[in-house]
Write an enzyme that holds these catalytic residues in place. Structure first.
Site, PDB file in Angstrom:
ATOM      1  N   LYS A  83      -8.356  -2.216   1.815  1.00  0.00           N
ATOM      2  CA  LYS A  83      -8.133  -1.349   2.962  1.00  0.00           C
ATOM      3  C   LYS A  83      -8.841  -0.003   2.796  1.00  0.00           C
ATOM      4  O   LYS A  83      -9.179   0.653   3.790  1.00  0.00           O
ATOM      5  CB  LYS A  83      -6.637  -1.167   3.211  1.00  0.00           C
ATOM      6  CG  LYS A  83      -6.010  -2.382   3.923  1.00  0.00           C
ATOM      7  CD  LYS A  83      -6.692  -2.633   5.263  1.00  0.00           C
ATOM      8  CE  LYS A  83      -5.848  -3.389   6.273  1.00  0.00           C
ATOM      9  NZ  LYS A  83      -5.620  -4.799   6.020  1.00  0.00           N
ATOM     10  N   HIS A 131      -9.126  -3.621  13.335  1.00  0.00           N
ATOM     11  CA  HIS A 131      -8.130  -4.284  12.488  1.00  0.00           C
ATOM     12  C   HIS A 131      -7.661  -5.522  13.249  1.00  0.00           C
ATOM     13  O   HIS A 131      -6.639  -5.519  13.918  1.00  0.00           O
ATOM     14  CB  HIS A 131      -6.955  -3.342  12.208  1.00  0.00           C
ATOM     15  CG  HIS A 131      -5.975  -3.895  11.215  1.00  0.00           C
ATOM     16  ND1 HIS A 131      -4.640  -3.597  11.235  1.00  0.00           N
ATOM     17  CD2 HIS A 131      -6.142  -4.726  10.159  1.00  0.00           C
ATOM     18  CE1 HIS A 131      -4.025  -4.223  10.239  1.00  0.00           C
ATOM     19  NE2 HIS A 131      -4.916  -4.919   9.577  1.00  0.00           N
ATOM     20  N   ARG A 164       0.829  -1.205   0.000  1.00  0.00           N
ATOM     21  CA  ARG A 164       0.000   0.000   0.000  1.00  0.00           C
ATOM     22  C   ARG A 164       0.865   1.258   0.000  1.00  0.00           C
ATOM     23  O   ARG A 164       2.026   1.226   0.361  1.00  0.00           O
ATOM     24  CB  ARG A 164      -0.920   0.004   1.219  1.00  0.00           C
ATOM     25  CG  ARG A 164      -2.140  -0.903   1.043  1.00  0.00           C
ATOM     26  CD  ARG A 164      -3.047  -0.916   2.243  1.00  0.00           C
ATOM     27  NE  ARG A 164      -2.418  -1.557   3.382  1.00  0.00           N
ATOM     28  CZ  ARG A 164      -1.878  -0.918   4.405  1.00  0.00           C
ATOM     29  NH1 ARG A 164      -1.934   0.407   4.451  1.00  0.00           N
ATOM     30  NH2 ARG A 164      -1.311  -1.580   5.376  1.00  0.00           N
ATOM     31  N   LYS A 213      -1.992 -11.984  12.676  1.00  0.00           N
ATOM     32  CA  LYS A 213      -3.463 -12.046  12.731  1.00  0.00           C
ATOM     33  C   LYS A 213      -4.000 -13.211  11.898  1.00  0.00           C
ATOM     34  O   LYS A 213      -4.789 -14.029  12.365  1.00  0.00           O
ATOM     35  CB  LYS A 213      -4.096 -10.739  12.214  1.00  0.00           C
ATOM     36  CG  LYS A 213      -3.844  -9.543  13.104  1.00  0.00           C
ATOM     37  CD  LYS A 213      -4.549  -8.293  12.603  1.00  0.00           C
ATOM     38  CE  LYS A 213      -4.122  -7.866  11.214  1.00  0.00           C
ATOM     39  NZ  LYS A 213      -2.710  -7.488  11.112  1.00  0.00           N
ATOM     40  N   THR A 214      -3.547 -13.280  10.645  1.00  0.00           N
ATOM     41  CA  THR A 214      -4.041 -14.334   9.756  1.00  0.00           C
ATOM     42  C   THR A 214      -3.526 -15.701  10.203  1.00  0.00           C
ATOM     43  O   THR A 214      -4.289 -16.664  10.322  1.00  0.00           O
ATOM     44  CB  THR A 214      -3.627 -14.051   8.294  1.00  0.00           C
ATOM     45  OG1 THR A 214      -4.163 -12.776   7.919  1.00  0.00           O
ATOM     46  CG2 THR A 214      -4.148 -15.115   7.352  1.00  0.00           C
ATOM     47  N   SER A 264       0.558  -5.122  10.438  1.00  0.00           N
ATOM     48  CA  SER A 264       0.858  -6.024   9.338  1.00  0.00           C
ATOM     49  C   SER A 264       2.025  -6.956   9.682  1.00  0.00           C
ATOM     50  O   SER A 264       3.061  -6.504  10.167  1.00  0.00           O
ATOM     51  CB  SER A 264       1.192  -5.178   8.113  1.00  0.00           C
ATOM     52  OG  SER A 264       1.304  -5.998   7.002  1.00  0.00           O
ATOM     53  N   ASP A 301      -8.898 -10.384   9.349  1.00  0.00           N
ATOM     54  CA  ASP A 301      -8.310  -9.034   9.287  1.00  0.00           C
ATOM     55  C   ASP A 301      -9.213  -7.856   9.681  1.00  0.00           C
ATOM     56  O   ASP A 301      -8.721  -6.876  10.199  1.00  0.00           O
ATOM     57  CB  ASP A 301      -7.787  -8.798   7.867  1.00  0.00           C
ATOM     58  CG  ASP A 301      -6.782  -7.666   7.768  1.00  0.00           C
ATOM     59  OD1 ASP A 301      -5.776  -7.703   8.496  1.00  0.00           O
ATOM     60  OD2 ASP A 301      -7.000  -6.737   6.974  1.00  0.00           O
ATOM     61  N   ARG A 309       1.478 -12.418  -1.383  1.00  0.00           N
ATOM     62  CA  ARG A 309       0.178 -12.586  -0.717  1.00  0.00           C
ATOM     63  C   ARG A 309      -0.726 -13.566  -1.432  1.00  0.00           C
ATOM     64  O   ARG A 309      -0.659 -13.715  -2.650  1.00  0.00           O
ATOM     65  CB  ARG A 309      -0.560 -11.243  -0.696  1.00  0.00           C
ATOM     66  CG  ARG A 309       0.075 -10.183   0.162  1.00  0.00           C
ATOM     67  CD  ARG A 309      -0.497 -10.219   1.561  1.00  0.00           C
ATOM     68  NE  ARG A 309       0.115  -9.228   2.425  1.00  0.00           N
ATOM     69  CZ  ARG A 309      -0.297  -8.973   3.660  1.00  0.00           C
ATOM     70  NH1 ARG A 309      -1.330  -9.621   4.155  1.00  0.00           N
ATOM     71  NH2 ARG A 309       0.307  -8.083   4.393  1.00  0.00           N
TER      72      ARG A 309
HETATM   73  N1  LIG Z   1       5.709 -16.941  16.256  1.00  0.00           N
HETATM   74  C1  LIG Z   1       5.028 -16.526  15.207  1.00  0.00           C
HETATM   75  N2  LIG Z   1       3.737 -16.124  15.339  1.00  0.00           N
HETATM   76  C2  LIG Z   1       3.033 -15.669  14.292  1.00  0.00           C
HETATM   77  N3  LIG Z   1       3.529 -15.584  13.031  1.00  0.00           N
HETATM   78  C3  LIG Z   1       4.793 -15.999  12.826  1.00  0.00           C
HETATM   79  C4  LIG Z   1       5.592 -16.473  13.887  1.00  0.00           C
HETATM   80  N4  LIG Z   1       6.793 -16.798  13.389  1.00  0.00           N
HETATM   81  C5  LIG Z   1       6.756 -16.534  12.076  1.00  0.00           C
HETATM   82  N5  LIG Z   1       5.561 -16.057  11.698  1.00  0.00           N
HETATM   83  C6  LIG Z   1       5.206 -15.614  10.331  1.00  0.00           C
HETATM   84  O1  LIG Z   1       4.840 -14.250  10.395  1.00  0.00           O
HETATM   85  C7  LIG Z   1       3.861 -13.939   9.430  1.00  0.00           C
HETATM   86  C8  LIG Z   1       2.599 -13.366  10.069  1.00  0.00           C
HETATM   87  O2  LIG Z   1       1.814 -12.816   9.027  1.00  0.00           O
HETATM   88  P1  LIG Z   1       0.251 -12.694   8.977  1.00  0.00           P
HETATM   89  O3  LIG Z   1      -0.203 -12.920   7.585  1.00  0.00           O
HETATM   90  O4  LIG Z   1      -0.394 -13.539  10.013  1.00  0.00           O
HETATM   91  O5  LIG Z   1       0.150 -11.157   9.323  1.00  0.00           O
HETATM   92  P2  LIG Z   1      -1.135 -10.285   9.612  1.00  0.00           P
HETATM   93  O6  LIG Z   1      -1.061  -9.847  11.034  1.00  0.00           O
HETATM   94  O7  LIG Z   1      -2.320 -11.033   9.194  1.00  0.00           O
HETATM   95  O8  LIG Z   1      -0.840  -9.001   8.701  1.00  0.00           O
HETATM   96  P3  LIG Z   1      -1.743  -8.212   7.608  1.00  0.00           P
HETATM   97  O9  LIG Z   1      -2.626  -7.296   8.356  1.00  0.00           O
HETATM   98  O10 LIG Z   1      -0.723  -7.499   6.811  1.00  0.00           O
HETATM   99  O11 LIG Z   1      -2.473  -9.219   6.822  1.00  0.00           O
HETATM  100  C9  LIG Z   1       3.534 -15.226   8.714  1.00  0.00           C
HETATM  101  O12 LIG Z   1       4.299 -15.271   7.542  1.00  0.00           O
HETATM  102  C10 LIG Z   1       4.009 -16.298   9.720  1.00  0.00           C
HETATM  103  O13 LIG Z   1       4.395 -17.498   9.100  1.00  0.00           O
HETATM  104  O1  LIG Z   2      -3.561  -4.058   3.377  1.00  0.00           O
HETATM  105  C1  LIG Z   2      -2.593  -4.752   3.054  1.00  0.00           C
HETATM  106  O2  LIG Z   2      -1.853  -4.539   2.104  1.00  0.00           O
HETATM  107  C2  LIG Z   2      -2.271  -5.938   3.866  1.00  0.00           C
HETATM  108  C3  LIG Z   2      -2.811  -5.836   5.200  1.00  0.00           C
HETATM  109  O3  LIG Z   2      -3.699  -6.546   5.576  1.00  0.00           O
HETATM  110  C4  LIG Z   2      -2.249  -4.799   6.083  1.00  0.00           C
HETATM  111  O4  LIG Z   2      -1.258  -4.149   5.717  1.00  0.00           O
HETATM  112  O5  LIG Z   2      -2.795  -4.630   7.184  1.00  0.00           O
HETATM  113 CA   LIG Z   3      -3.524 -10.899   7.222  1.00  0.00          CA
HETATM  114 MN   LIG Z   4      -4.379  -6.145   7.602  1.00  0.00          MN
END
Ligand SMILES: Nc1ncnc2c1ncn2[C@@H]1O[C@H](COP(=O)(O)OP(=O)(O)OP(=O)(O)O)[C@@H](O)[C@H]1O
Ligand SMILES: O=C([O-])CC(=O)C(=O)O
Ligand SMILES: [Ca+2]
Ligand SMILES: [Mn+2]
Length: 658
Positions: A321, A340, A176, A362-363, A358, A377, A442
């Site tokens: 977003k 979020h 973004r 979360k995911t 990010s 998310d 992604r």
């Molecule tokens: N201990 C841990 N706990 C959680 N995630 C981990 C850990 N170690 C490594 N990771 C990695 O960190 C990344 C967490 O990314 P995730 O997609 O869950 O982010 P998000 O919070 O959903 O962000 P976004 O809002 O950008 O989608 C994943 O690639 C996961 O494999």
């Molecule tokens: O919006 C995006 O590009 C990915 C995301 O979930 C974040 O950054 O929170």
């Molecule tokens: Ca996510």
């Molecule tokens: Mn997000």
């Protein structure tokens, strides 16, 4: 060797030199198997091809008419739909919509149904410019299969991977562009929104918005075809928002098909007028000579017009977003908190929220094989409980492995959009370790691709509120139990520290503070959301937790990232309720309550000081981080949270003490 004229190839069987005559095998019933099925009943190739495709059920929105669609002919329905789309694409200066026809221009349709402008059909008008002479073909709510074909035929960089996902490139932008976000400041938003220092809402005026809108609409209408998605946001039926996304790429259309809630054919027939429209003209830049523009990328939000314009970036996350920002404005007006966060639910109905910036998990952590996934998310918390805003998930896939994240791995199949990944040219196996295009690779897939998704994606009031921080300094404990005031302090701070993986030479972790764990998307002052969260958590007796998914055993470089298996054990203990009643001790500086034991996790890592060999370095790093927290919170000290000063004072006292 020549044929002998009666179908027999000359050969040994004929007493000459060469191959034997081929004997066709007779079946028991005496019928030659080559002719066993009846021939196709067609006269021409075209007729044969027309047999292949069956007509689908009509999927047409009716403007303003609810439930009365049965009285309309299919013809009328299609006209209404095209009218509504032509109105969306209307130029504001010329005051007319383009002539729109349904379907792919490459396929010769029957007599095209034409709509021009909002209210006239087949009415001859005088062409004021070349653009009014042409048709815009509309590809309306195409299915994933149709969108695959469009992407592969017409969009460079689109490929089917070995698991069936659609690999695609988002162009120059692979993330973004928050600095290019603009929000129209008018008489209403002037007083309602959060402006100024720290705010993500950089102002633009209405006139400039219209300039960019016209640029986007003209660009879209200059194309042979545009994609239109009519979909929903929010699984709470009383607070559902209708969105229309007009875009130029099949990639964008499939992305939003996956990420928004997909209407049933009946819901689509009654769709009517959208509540919000996105014009995604991402391939086309904004004009840098336009007021307020500081680059060739602009993401413009006009809450009054209920429209968003995207110019100069094809990163699909901007749409997702951007809509989240809209929900952050609309929902609090209805006393609903937008979050979020990820969200899941146990077999006994216990709901957990996962906040975090990010890349904090979360995911990853809301996708839990032992629990129902509500969403990964974006959520709403209303008086009735929680609801997912979206219809899909958007997982980071750098270093993705089948062993550690099986559910996400298996969701990457036909229908899933895979952005910016690298794959083997021949086998089309994706190499998830490869960061050649970007670190931010992604996968966007519909939520039902996760086997234990909870559909509809709603649940009761949360029992646990888990704040995720990926602390690359390695000084925050793997888990701590928070008081309400501490939860608010950390929610408003919104801390994480990632290591900029792609930038060369960056060795030091960089602290990020993003209020409400998503300052880029909030529209009101952070304390408004914090106040709502505090009220809801108190009312429903939710417990706050701080979980460090980042470094252990030292900062980035010396230590290593917390094992995902350990983090999962910690999360399990929170869900089960075991951790609530464990033995705790308090840490210095941050004053965090840390458990002395967690099942499946080595006890010595629970207090980070134990994992650092250099205790002096630990203390220095701890104080450094505490200082960063303190500096960041300075701008919030004069804001009142709640009716009296009590909570505000408690929150201020809940930060680091040193
Ligand atoms: N201990 C841990 N706990 C959680 N995630 C981990 C850990 N170690 C490594 N990771 C990695 O960190 C990344 C967490 O990314 P995730 O997609 O869950 O982010 P998000 O919070 O959903 O962000 P976004 O809002 O950008 O989608 C994943 O690639 C996961 O494999
Ligand atoms: O919006 C995006 O590009 C990915 C995301 O979930 C974040 O950054 O929170
Ligand atoms: Ca996510
Ligand atoms: Mn997000």
């Amino acid at each position: 060797m020549a044929s002998n004229g009666n179908g027999n190839v000359a050969g040994k069987g004929n007493g000459r030199n060469g191959l034997p005559k081929i004997q066709t095998q007779k079946r028991q019933n005496g019928i030659c198997h080559d002719d066993s099925s009846a021939p196709v009943k067609v006269q021409t190739i075209d007729e044969l091809h027309s047999l292949q495709r069956k007509k689908s059920a009509p999927t047409t929105p009716l403007d303003g008419v609810q439930g009365a669609f049965a009285n309309f002919s299919e013809d009328e329905r299609q006209k209404q739909q095209l009218q509504s789309i032509s109105a969306s694409l209307a130029s504001l200066t010329r005051e007319t919509g383009p002539k729109v026809v349904r379907g792919d221009p490459a396929r010769r349709p029957e007599t095209p149904r034409v709509a021009h402008g909002p209210d006239h059909y087949f009415t001859p008008t005088f062409a004021a410019s070349d653009s009014s002479l042409k048709f815009t073909h509309v590809l309306y709510n195409l299915s994933p299969a149709e969108l695959y074909e469009q992407a592969i035929k017409y969009e460079k960089g689109s490929f089917i991977t070995s698991s069936g996902a659609l690999a695609t490139l988002s162009g120059a932008k692979t993330g973004r562009s928050p600095k290019d976000k603009r929000v129209v400041r008018d008489d209403v938003t002037e007083n309602e929104l959060w402006w100024g220092k720290g705010s993500p809402n950089i102002e633009m005026d209405e006139q400039t918005f219209l300039v960019n809108r016209e640029r986007a609409v003209d660009y879209l209408n200059s194309l042979e075809k545009v994609f239109v998605n009519d979909q929903f946001l929010n699984w709470d039926p009383e607070n559902r928002i209708k969105v229309r996304i007009v875009s130029a790429r099949a990639y964008h259309s499939l992305f939003m098909h996956n990420m928004c809630i997909r209407p049933s054919p009946e819901e689509l027939e009654n769709f009517g007028t959208p509540d919000f429209t996105i014009y995604n003209a991402g391939q086309f830049p904004c004009n840098r000579y336009t007021h307020y523009m500081t680059s060739s990328t602009s993401i413009d939000l006009n809450l009054g017009r209920r429209e968003m314009v995207i110019l100069g970036t094809q990163y699909a996350g901007e749409m997702k977003k951007g809509l989240f920002g809209v929900m952050h404005y609309l929902m609090p007006k209805r006393q609903i908190l937008s979050l979020h966060s990820g969200c899941n639910m146990g077999k006994d109905g216990d709901v957990a929220l996962f906040f975090g910036l990010s890349g904090t998990g979360k995911t990853t952590l809301s996708t839990d094989h032992n629990r129902y996934l509500i969403g990964d998310d974006e959520h709403c918390w209303s008086d009735k409980g929680v609801s997912n805003i979206e219809g899909g998930c958007y997982a980071k896939c750098i270093d993705l492995s089948k062993e550690k994240e099986p559910d996400i791995w298996n969701a990457i199949k036909f229908g899933t959009v895979l952005e910016n990944v690298v794959f083997d040219e021949h086998t089309r196996e994706v190499d998830y370790l490869d960061k050649s295009v970007t670190e931010n690779t992604r996968a966007a897939y519909p939520i039902e691709y996760i086997p234990n998704a909870k559909i509809p994606c709603v649940g009761p009031h949360p029992k646990n509120v888990i704040l995720l921080a990926c602390d690359a300094f390695g000084v925050l404990p793997p888990v701590s139990k928070l008081s309400l005031a501490q939860t608010m302090y950390h929610f408003i701070s919104g801390y994480t520290a990632l290591v900029a993986g792609t930038e060369e030479g960056v060795k030091e972790p960089r602290a990020t503070f993003s209020a409400c764990f998503g300052a880029a998307f909030i529209m009101l002052h952070p304390t408004k959301y914090a106040e709502m969260l505090a009220t809801k958590m108190e009312k429903h007796g939710a417990t706050g937790w701080l979980v460090n998914t980042g470094w252990s055993g030292g900062s980035y470089g010396a230590g290593s990232r917390m094992k995902l298996a350990y983090t999962r054990k910690i999360i399990d203990a929170i869900h089960s309720g075991k951790l609530l009643n464990a033995n705790y001790k308090k840490t210095e500086v941050f004053g965090l309550e840390i458990p002395t034991e967690v099942e499946g996790v080595p006890s010595e890592i629970l207090d980070p000081v134990n994992t650092w060999s250099n205790k002096k370095a630990y203390k220095e790093t701890l104080l450094k981080l505490a200082g960063l927290f303190k500096n960041n919170f300075e701008v919030f000290v004069n804001h009142k949270i709640g009716k009296d000063d009590k909570l505000t004072q408690e929150i201020l006292a809940a930060g680091p003490n040193f």
